[in-house]
Enzyme design. Structure first.
Site, PDB file in Angstrom:
ATOM      1  N   ALA A 245      -2.986  10.448  -9.774  1.00  0.00           N
ATOM      2  CA  ALA A 245      -3.920   9.399 -10.176  1.00  0.00           C
ATOM      3  C   ALA A 245      -3.935   8.346  -9.090  1.00  0.00           C
ATOM      4  O   ALA A 245      -2.933   8.100  -8.431  1.00  0.00           O
ATOM      5  CB  ALA A 245      -3.498   8.776 -11.500  1.00  0.00           C
ATOM      6  N   LYS A 246      -5.093   7.766  -8.947  1.00  0.00           N
ATOM      7  CA  LYS A 246      -5.261   6.744  -7.910  1.00  0.00           C
ATOM      8  C   LYS A 246      -4.259   5.602  -8.135  1.00  0.00           C
ATOM      9  O   LYS A 246      -3.644   5.110  -7.211  1.00  0.00           O
ATOM     10  CB  LYS A 246      -6.705   6.224  -8.002  1.00  0.00           C
ATOM     11  CG  LYS A 246      -7.133   5.394  -6.835  1.00  0.00           C
ATOM     12  CD  LYS A 246      -7.447   6.240  -5.592  1.00  0.00           C
ATOM     13  CE  LYS A 246      -7.675   5.363  -4.382  1.00  0.00           C
ATOM     14  NZ  LYS A 246      -6.513   5.181  -3.537  1.00  0.00           N
ATOM     15  N   ARG A 247      -4.113   5.227  -9.412  1.00  0.00           N
ATOM     16  CA  ARG A 247      -3.272   4.048  -9.679  1.00  0.00           C
ATOM     17  C   ARG A 247      -1.794   4.314  -9.413  1.00  0.00           C
ATOM     18  O   ARG A 247      -1.012   3.392  -9.291  1.00  0.00           O
ATOM     19  CB  ARG A 247      -3.501   3.518 -11.097  1.00  0.00           C
ATOM     20  CG  ARG A 247      -3.122   4.473 -12.182  1.00  0.00           C
ATOM     21  CD  ARG A 247      -3.291   3.882 -13.573  1.00  0.00           C
ATOM     22  NE  ARG A 247      -2.818   4.839 -14.555  1.00  0.00           N
ATOM     23  CZ  ARG A 247      -3.434   5.951 -14.893  1.00  0.00           C
ATOM     24  NH1 ARG A 247      -4.578   6.252 -14.335  1.00  0.00           N
ATOM     25  NH2 ARG A 247      -2.931   6.780 -15.776  1.00  0.00           N
ATOM     26  N   GLY A 249      -0.882   5.974  -6.773  1.00  0.00           N
ATOM     27  CA  GLY A 249      -0.727   6.105  -5.331  1.00  0.00           C
ATOM     28  C   GLY A 249      -1.223   7.408  -4.718  1.00  0.00           C
ATOM     29  O   GLY A 249      -0.949   7.668  -3.548  1.00  0.00           O
TER      30      GLY A 249
END
Ligand code: GLU
Length: 290
Positions: A245-247, A249
């Site tokens: 997930a982007k959040r 990293g």
């Protein structure tokens, strides 16, 4: 009917390798069977969707060499279709307006003793049976009366390419939202209408959406729409074993591109991952990408 698959990202951020795997799965399946691979931008969430992310999706897919057929479809341009589907469900007496806020729902759930850490707590039905006359000027969502809908549709099944025939069990999902307070449709309604409208024969998407398929099968029955075949591929996990997930990293495809990654090599690595449900715990990222 020509075989057709789709990649249906929401333009709420940049794509990462998890998206690339999903797009690749749908793309390769279509190409292996002489079918069509379509791109649908799921931009009904007016507050989180951004035009620059739509442009980014197009750029990233082109960079990977995953070329779709025809023009991309934007859900934001199709709102009257979703409205018509919602109207039909309303006319059939299968919906009700819901005035709850997120905080109301969280409180109800806590009071009802439903485990608060449940991944997806089910709506407790607070507004079902409410006399809403005189309140329709207040912001409200529309929910499916799941018990009534299941009763109307009768027993249903769908076929998963890996898991075989599955009896649809949408009741466990509760009274899902069909139109949001801030958007005239919901993910479930829009995706069901669009998969039919685009002639999608094989829905290939991540296993995080397996439970949603029970709902989509029910909506297909209620709206008189055909049922595609489904495949739910494993989700790509990072070095921590957690879903990318982007959040947390995961590098975006744009960052990989800017860092000089070779898209052909990347695609080859993604193709080497056994992505099916039931084959190992996760689709681990290839070492080279860690
Ligand atoms: N738009 C959804 C997402 O980005 C995927 C929809 C689907 O494949 O059904 O998670």
């Amino acid at each position: 009917m020509t075989l057709a698959t789709r990649f249906a990202p929401s333009p709420t951020g940049r794509l990462h390798l998890g998206h690339a795997l999903s797009a690749l799965q749908a793309h390769d399946f279509a190409r292996a069977h002489g079918g069509r691979f379509l791109l649908r931008i799921e931009d009904i969430d007016g507050t989180r969707s951004r035009p620059e992310h739509v442009a980014g999706i197009v750029q990233d897919l082109r960079w990977l060499g995953l070329i779709w057929d025809g023009e991309p479809v934007l859900q934001s341009a199709r709102l009257p279709l979703y409205q018509a589907a919602l109207d039909r469900l309303k006319r059939d007496g299968l919906t009700y307006p819901c005035f709850c806020t997120r905080a109301d729902i969280a409180r109800e759930i806590a009071e009802s003793g439903q485990a608060p850490h449940d991944a997806a707590p089910v709506y407790p039905g607070t507004c079902r049976g409410l006399d809403a006359r005189g309140r329709m000027h207040e912001p409200h969502a529309w929910r499916l009366d799941m018990a009534a809908a299941v009763d109307r549709a009768g027993p249903l099944a769908w076929t998963d390419l890996d898991a075989g025939p599955i009896a649809a069990d949408p009741l466990a999902q509760g009274d899902v939202v069909l139109a949001r307070k801030d958007a005239p449709t919901s993910y479930h309604l829009a995706v069901t209408v669009d998969d039919a409208a685009q002639g999608i024969t094989h829905v290939i998407r991540g296993e995080d959406l397996f439970a949603a398929t029970h709902i989509h099968r029910l909506l297909q029955a209620l709206l008189g729409l055909p049922t595609p075949l489904y495949r739910h591929h494993k989700l790509l996990t990072g070095p921590d074993g957690k879903r990318l997930a982007k959040r947390t990293g995961a590098p975006s495809l744009a960052e990989l591109r800017e860092g000089g990654a070779d898209p052909a090599a990347l695609i080859e690595q993604l193709r080497s991952i056994p992505p099916r449900r039931g084959e190992g715990e996760h689709a681990q990222l290839p070492r080279e990408l860690l």
